[in-house]
Structures are given as structure tokens and as C-alpha cells.
Design an enzyme around this catalytic site. Sequence first.
Site, short mmCIF file in Angstrom:
data_model
loop_
_atom_site.label_atom_id
_atom_site.label_comp_id
_atom_site.label_asym_id
_atom_site.label_seq_id
_atom_site.Cartn_x
_atom_site.Cartn_y
_atom_site.Cartn_z
CE LYS A 3 16.83 34.44 9.26
NZ LYS A 3 18.10 33.82 8.47
CD1 TRP A 11 20.06 28.60 6.73
CD2 TRP A 11 21.10 29.71 5.24
NE1 TRP A 11 19.01 29.48 6.25
CE2 TRP A 11 19.79 30.21 5.26
CE3 TRP A 11 21.77 30.35 4.40
CZ2 TRP A 11 19.14 31.16 4.48
CZ3 TRP A 11 21.30 31.24 3.42
CH2 TRP A 11 19.78 31.76 3.37
CG ASP A 33 24.88 30.74 10.39
OD1 ASP A 33 24.26 31.70 11.06
OD2 ASP A 33 24.61 30.68 9.09
C1 LIG Z 1 18.82 33.48 7.42
C2 LIG Z 1 20.08 32.61 7.55
C3 LIG Z 1 21.14 32.91 6.86
C4 LIG Z 1 21.39 34.02 5.92
O1 LIG Z 1 21.21 35.15 6.18
P1 LIG Z 1 21.36 36.76 5.43
O2 LIG Z 1 21.46 37.72 6.78
O3 LIG Z 1 19.94 36.55 4.72
O4 LIG Z 1 22.76 36.33 4.70
C5 LIG Z 1 22.32 32.27 7.36
N1 LIG Z 1 22.44 31.58 8.39
C6 LIG Z 1 21.25 31.21 8.87
C7 LIG Z 1 21.48 30.16 10.01
C8 LIG Z 1 19.93 31.68 8.61
O5 LIG Z 1 18.84 31.49 9.40
#
Ligand SMILES: *Cc1c(COP(=O)(O)O)cnc(C)c1O
Length: 360
Positions: free
Chosen positions: A196, A102, A172
Site C-alpha cells: 500500500k 481486517w 496492523d
Molecule cells: C491490505 C490489508 C491487509 C491484507 O494484506 P495482505 O498483504 O494482502 O495479506 C491486512 N490489513 C490491512 C489493514 C490491509 O489494508
Amino acid sequence: MARVYNFSAGPSMLPEEVLKKAAAEMLDYEGSGQSVMEMSHRSKVYDGIIKGAEALLRELMNIPDNYKVLFLQGGASTQFAAIPLNFMNGNKKADFIITGQWAKKAYEEAAKYGEARAVASSKDKTFSYIPKTTAADFDKDADYVHICLNNTIYGTIYHELPDTGNVPLFADISSCFLSEPLDVTRFGLLFGGAQKNVAPAGLTIVIVREDLLGNARDITPTMLNYKIMADNDSLYNTPPCYTIYICKLVLEWIKQLGGLEAMRERNIKKANLLYDYLDNSKMFRGTVVKEDRSLMNVPFVTDSDELNDKFVKEATAAGFVNLKGHRTVGGMRASIYNAMPVEGVEKLVEFMREFEKNNG
Ligand SMILES: *Cc1c(COP(=O)(O)O)cnc(C)c1O
């Protein structure tokens, strides 16, 4: 009705209390005679939901008034482009720490808009640790430093934030959102997909320091312009109404359990159950260095692909689903987000112990 224990990395489990409340309110939300799915996003009743969700998030995360909270769409991945468009506009440079897929994706996306620099990486050991950095590693002229706080695929987390000097730190937090207290004032920007730990898919939350807004490039699509979204209280267009409603129910659930301190206690308890077992097992082992282990995502392996497959298959049949590891790591991964009950992890460990005994 038998519900399974879902260890998926995302979308993932929601608290049963939240699902039940949503079911009870499905046909008639608080006497409105409508489901939240059906109501206007400009109605008074919906205004209570979106404002209520924001107020609860501010309260739980202790978000200061000089930060804006945005309810957006497009997932965390869309923000990988929105962030450089909005903020890579001073010296058109940003620094990245590559701790997994990511972070790498964010870095590659930003490179389309300016000078993205990978300051450090843990690729040499399959991202099984968080690289150490000091303030001197970062470019003083960078517009921001981007990190992925919790690495969903590899199971690492920053227990200590990098010192970036005067350069704003952006993170993030998709997979550790609301899992424990976080000092928002350490960051210029926080963002994450909700699927999540916060809500179903469809909602992305951005928390941004207000003074950083207002410098988006002219070419920035309106929908990716954080200033416009902030000025319109996330109602520039139709927001993901129902997902925001579920988000509010999840926030109420967290508050009722005692807030983020209580969440941390609960998450530590769950993670310790699993890590303690892994550390003592002769068959299974965790893949991450101890000091950087995530509370949310726990990757583990045996020494044999065959045994891994057998374990995943038998676990699935026993009601422990989505334990297969990410294809880049192999083996298994148990994602134990807020909504996973302690009992789910206790039962998983029991199952692993039994599996070890029968296959050792
Ligand atoms: C799942 C995830 C993403 C991607 O998220 P989307 O909403 O599917 O674009 C990005 N960064 C992290 C840390 C993730 O766990």
C-alpha cells in the site's frame, strides 16, 4: 506515455522517481553487472541493500534499538496466524477491537490458537467510526491487544491510541505505514503488507519489541517464527529481494522529501482537498464520522447507485482509475497513499466538481 492516477487501495501507486530509478538500474545495479532480481541474497552487494533498507526505516520511524525489524513474506494476512503463534502463549488470551474486515480476520484467525475476545466493534454502523474504549475494557491477563490502526476498506483511523494498561498493543499498519510519524514505543508490535505505501506486493514488515520474542509455540512453522527470522536478520531463507530493494528506494524518496513530518503535511493537504469538497458537495458525501477520518483511504457515495456507477465509469475514462468502493460499502473510495501526488487529488476534485455540475 500517459500514466493514470491510480486510487487503488492496494497494490497502489509508487513514486514515479522510484520507478525511474529502478528502470535505470535494471540491467546493472551499481556496477555489479546484474539486476537486483538476479543477484544472490547472500552477496555483499545485496547485503548493502537489505541493511540499507533497515537502517533507513529505523531512521525514518525512529525505531529504538530494542525493537527488531523483520522483512518477511506472506502478506499481512499470514501474520494474523503468526502473531498468535508467537505471542498468544502466556494466558493464551488476546483482545481485539473490531473496526472492519481486517481486524475481524485477525480475530478469527487468532481464535484458532487461543481465547480471542472482541472487546468493541463498530459493525453497528458499517465500521464508520472507531469505538471508544478505556483501559478497563481490556483483560489485564491478555497476552496482547490487537488493533487495525488504519481501516483500508472503511476509511477510519485511530487518531488516539487505546489505553491498554500494561498489555502490549499490537497494530496492523498496512495502509498507514510511513504516512505520518508514529510513536513506535507505544507498541509491542507493528506489522503491515508493503503493497500500500512501502513497496510492491511480496514484502511484509514486522517491527517487534525484542523482549516479547522467544515464546513461540513448538508447533510454530519455522517460517512464521519471528525469533528465528530475527536471529537470521531476515535471511533465514531467500527474502523477497527485489521488493526490499524497491522498499529502500521508497524510503530514500521519503527521506529526500523531508521524512515522515513532511509526509504528514503532504497527506493532510491531499486529504483536506478531498474532504473539504465532500463536506460542501450536494451530490457526494463521505461515509466516515469526521473525527475518525483516515488520511489514506477516503470512501464516499452519492445517494444513487446509478450515479455512483456513472461516476466511476466516467472517472476511469478520464484517467482516474480504481475508484470503485469495496463491495461491502459500495459507492467510491479514493486511496491517496504517499505516492499519490497532490496534483492527482486536485484534478480528481476538479473532475468531481464538473461531474456534479453536469449531473446535479
Ligand atoms: C491490505 C490489508 C491487509 C491484507 O494484506 P495482505 O498483504 O494482502 O495479506 C491486512 N490489513 C490491512 C489493514 C490491509 O489494508
